[in-house]
Design an enzyme around this catalytic site. Sequence first.
Site, PDB file in Angstrom:
ATOM      1  N   HIS A 162       0.826  -1.227   0.000  1.00 21.31           N
ATOM      2  CA  HIS A 162       0.000   0.000   0.000  1.00 21.31           C
ATOM      3  C   HIS A 162       0.852   1.265   0.000  1.00 21.31           C
ATOM      4  O   HIS A 162       0.424   2.299   0.508  1.00 21.31           O
ATOM      5  CB  HIS A 162      -0.953   0.032   1.199  1.00 21.31           C
ATOM      6  CG  HIS A 162      -1.744  -1.229   1.384  1.00 21.31           C
ATOM      7  ND1 HIS A 162      -2.951  -1.449   0.771  1.00 21.31           N
ATOM      8  CD2 HIS A 162      -1.457  -2.355   2.078  1.00 21.31           C
ATOM      9  CE1 HIS A 162      -3.399  -2.655   1.098  1.00 21.31           C
ATOM     10  NE2 HIS A 162      -2.509  -3.232   1.883  1.00 21.31           N
TER      11      HIS A 162
ATOM     12  N   SER B 129      14.632  20.578 -16.276  1.00 25.56           N
ATOM     13  CA  SER B 129      13.392  21.291 -16.531  1.00 25.56           C
ATOM     14  C   SER B 129      13.708  22.511 -17.386  1.00 25.56           C
ATOM     15  O   SER B 129      14.785  23.096 -17.290  1.00 25.56           O
ATOM     16  CB  SER B 129      12.780  21.724 -15.203  1.00 25.56           C
ATOM     17  OG  SER B 129      11.905  22.812 -15.424  1.00 25.56           O
TER      18      SER B 129
ATOM     19  N   LYS C 271      15.988  21.216 -11.175  1.00 23.30           N
ATOM     20  CA  LYS C 271      15.302  19.933 -11.331  1.00 23.30           C
ATOM     21  C   LYS C 271      16.000  18.949 -12.248  1.00 23.30           C
ATOM     22  O   LYS C 271      16.651  19.312 -13.215  1.00 23.30           O
ATOM     23  CB  LYS C 271      13.880  20.170 -11.840  1.00 23.30           C
ATOM     24  CG  LYS C 271      12.985  20.734 -10.756  1.00 23.30           C
ATOM     25  CD  LYS C 271      11.537  20.637 -11.129  1.00 23.30           C
ATOM     26  CE  LYS C 271      11.045  19.214 -11.102  1.00 23.30           C
ATOM     27  NZ  LYS C 271       9.735  19.101 -11.731  1.00 23.30           N
TER      28      LYS C 271
ATOM     29  N   GLU D  19       9.520   7.599 -16.413  1.00 21.42           N
ATOM     30  CA  GLU D  19       8.097   7.930 -16.558  1.00 21.42           C
ATOM     31  C   GLU D  19       7.536   7.349 -17.851  1.00 21.42           C
ATOM     32  O   GLU D  19       6.406   6.853 -17.902  1.00 21.42           O
ATOM     33  CB  GLU D  19       7.907   9.449 -16.533  1.00 21.42           C
ATOM     34  CG  GLU D  19       8.226  10.066 -15.192  1.00 21.42           C
ATOM     35  CD  GLU D  19       8.243  11.589 -15.251  1.00 21.42           C
ATOM     36  OE1 GLU D  19       7.422  12.205 -14.567  1.00 21.42           O
ATOM     37  OE2 GLU D  19       9.085  12.167 -15.971  1.00 21.42           O
TER      38      GLU D  19
END
Length: 453
Positions: A137, A258, A264, A271
Site C-alpha cells: 500500500h 526542466s 530539477k 516515466e
Amino acid sequence: MNISLPVDRRLWPEDVAQSRAHVRMLAEAGIISEADRDAVLGALEAVERELKGGGFPFREDDEDIHMAIERRVTELAGESGARLHTARSRNDQVATDLAMFTRARATEAAALVSALMDSLLNAAERHLDWPMPGYTHLQRAQPVYLSHHLMAYFWMLERDRVRLRFAAEQADSLPLGAGALAGVNFPTDRRQVAHDLGFERVAPNSIDAVSNRDFALDFLSAAATCATHLSRLGSELVLWSSDEFGFSRLPDAWSSGSSIMPQKKNPDAAELLRAKAPRLAARLVALHGVLHGLPLTYNKDLQEDKEHLFDAVDTLELCLTAARGMVEGVRFDRDRLAAASADELLAATDVADLLVRRGMAFRQAHGVVAGLVRFALEQGRSLSELTPEELAGHSELLDDDYYEVLRQGAWLESKVSEGGTALPRVREQLELARRTLAGEVAAGASAPLEASR
Ligand code: ARG
C-alpha cells in the site's frame, strides 16, 4: 486506403528472402526453368541492393511491398520475372513474411530481456546486503535487501522471456505453399522452402495457414505483459529518485532538466516506461478486434495486423533498452535506504512471531503487538524503549528476547523461508538466477522440486 506500402515496406528483407527460396524450389521441382530461376535471382539481388541503398524506384500505384518487389523484378528480368508469382498468392506470401518477421523480432526481444536480466542480477550482486523498506500500500511494511527487491524484476522478466520464445515458436510454421487458401496446382516442395527459410514446420492446413495470425497475438500478449513489468520498474525508479524518497539517483543520460526550474532533474525515461505499457496492451486488444469474428480465410482486415505488430515490436525494444540503461546507471543511497528501513515498527510482525514461538495463536499475538504499538506511539516512544514491566503488562510471554528481535538486521535475517530475504536465501536465489541465465536450469521461476529432494 487500400495502400499499405508505407507500413509494410519494412518487410522487404523477408519478402526478398522468401522469393529467393520460392524460385529455387520452383526450379528444383521443374515448375520453372533454371534459366528463369537465375534471371529472377539476379533481379532479386539488384532489388535488394536498391532497397538497402534507398534507391528503389517506388511508384505511386505500388499497393504494398510485395507488389512493388514483384513489379520491379519483372521490370528487371522480363518474362522470367513474371514467373516469380507462380504457385504463390499474396495471401500465403504476406503470412510468411509476417511469420518470419515475428519469429526474428520475438527472438531479438527475448535477447534484450536476457540482457536486462543480466543487468538486474549484477545490480543485485552489488547491493547484496543493503537493507531497504519493503512496501505494501506504499506504506513501509517489512525491511528487505535491495538485492532481493531487484531480483523480483529478474523473475518477472524470466517469465517474459518464456512467453516471447513461445511466440517465436508459434511463428515457426511455414504458411507458404497454401496459395490463396486451398493449396496450389503444382507439385511444390514446401518442406524444401521451410528448410531454406529456417522454419521448423510446414503449416498443415492451407486454410489455417493464410488466416492464422496467432503468433502475432502471442507476441503482442508477451510484449504487453513485459511492458507492464517495465512500467512497474519505471514507477519505482520515479519514486525512488524523488527527494521524498531519496533512495536513488538516475543517470543523466536517462533524465532531463526542466526548461524553467534549473534545480530539477526529471526522471523522464522512467516515466515513459510507465506510460508506454498501456500502448502495448492496446495493440494486443486492437489485433484481437481485427481477428475477432473474421470469416475464413483471407480478408483485407488482416492488412491491419502489421501496424499493431510493428509498433509493439519497436516500443518494446525501446523500453527494454531504456530499462537496461537505467538499471545499469542508477546509483543507490545506502544511508537513505538504511534509515528508511530502520524504523522499529517494521519489526512488528517479528515481535508477533516471537509470541507465536512461545505458544500464542498468531491472531492473538497480532492483537497484543497492535496494543504495544499503540501504547508506544501514544507516548512518543520507540518499541525498544518500552520497559520489561510495560511489556509484561501486555503479555507475560514478552521477555528479553523481545529486545533481541528489535535489534536491527535481525528482522531481515529472520526471513529464512525459501524465497525469503535472509542473505543465505538471497544468495541461493542469485545462484539459481545465474544458472537460469546460463541456460542450465529449465525455464521457469524455481528449481524443480525433484532436484532438491
Ligand atoms: N497488403 C496485403 C496485406 O498486408 C497483402 C495481401 C493481399 N491479398 C489480397 N488477397 N488482397 O494483407
